[in-house]
Design an enzyme around this catalytic site. Structure first.
Site, short mmCIF file in Angstrom:
data_model
loop_
_atom_site.label_atom_id
_atom_site.label_comp_id
_atom_site.label_asym_id
_atom_site.label_seq_id
_atom_site.Cartn_x
_atom_site.Cartn_y
_atom_site.Cartn_z
N LYS A 1 0.82 -1.22 0.00
CA LYS A 1 0.00 0.00 0.00
C LYS A 1 0.85 1.26 0.00
O LYS A 1 0.35 2.38 0.02
CB LYS A 1 -0.90 0.03 1.24
CG LYS A 1 -2.03 -0.95 1.25
CD LYS A 1 -3.12 -0.58 2.27
CE LYS A 1 -2.83 -1.03 3.67
NZ LYS A 1 -3.92 -0.74 4.62
N LYS B 1 2.85 2.15 2.44
CA LYS B 1 2.88 2.71 3.80
C LYS B 1 3.97 2.04 4.61
O LYS B 1 4.21 0.86 4.46
CB LYS B 1 1.56 2.39 4.51
CG LYS B 1 0.41 3.24 4.16
CD LYS B 1 -0.76 2.95 5.11
CE LYS B 1 -1.85 3.95 4.94
NZ LYS B 1 -2.87 3.86 5.99
#
Ligand code: C2G
Length: 151
Positions: free
Chosen positions: A50, A52
């Site tokens: 993602k 992140k």
């Protein structure tokens, strides 16, 4: 509890890094939509997918979410595709996300009710990181590590 024989099961997902009041309110409101709340917490490898990078590792984030009185069961979220399987595995009636995901999971309406709840304004993991970073003693002109820029 409306019906102990067929409890109404609710499902949501999240990273829950640097757990804050926005996360707490979302989980509390989600649990109010049924009898039992199931939470998929994003694994560290899935967060890499993602884009992140978390401050708090998966095991600790999952333990924090599992400790909440509104949460019935926590499991790892490892990819985008597992949601239909999770809905069937946990016999889910209602799928819930914050409205920053509005419309993104409408395809799940074929399997259960889909609800988007208003986010809590004024708080986010990113804003916490932005406030924490200067406190980490790094000088202003020191280049900020890439991870600090991730949401
Ligand atoms: N949230 C909120 N208010 C905030 C911040 C977050 O209501 N101020 C909600 C989000 O809308 C989400 C949940 O809290 O429903 C968890 O947010 P994140 O940890 O940011 O989750 P995210 O990384 O968006 O992961 O497959 C879906 C993903 O796992 C969602």
């Amino acid at each position: 509890m409306t019906n102990i024989i067929h409890p109404k099961n609710v499902l949501t997902y999240g990273t829950y890094d640097l757990f804050h009041v926005g996360h707490a309110r979302l989980l509390e409101r989600a649990s109010g939509l049924g009898d039992r709340l199931f939470v998929g917490v994003s694994s560290d490898s899935f967060n890499a997918i993602k884009g992140k990078e978390c401050v708090i590792p998966y095991d600790d984030r999952a333990e924090i979410v599992a400790a909440l009185r509104h949460v019935h069961h926590v499991f790892p979220e490892n990819d985008w595709e597992q949601k239909v399987e999770d809905i069937q595995r946990y016999n889910i009636d209602v799928f819930v996300m914050g409205d920053d995901w509005a419309g993104e999971f409408d395809h799940l309406k074929a399997h259960c009710e889909v609800v988007y709840l208003p986010r809590t304004e004024g708080i986010s993991t990113t804003s916490l990181k932005d406030r924490l970073y200067p406190l980490s003693g790094s000088s202003a002109d020191e280049p900020r590590p890439a991870s600090a820029k991730l949401r």
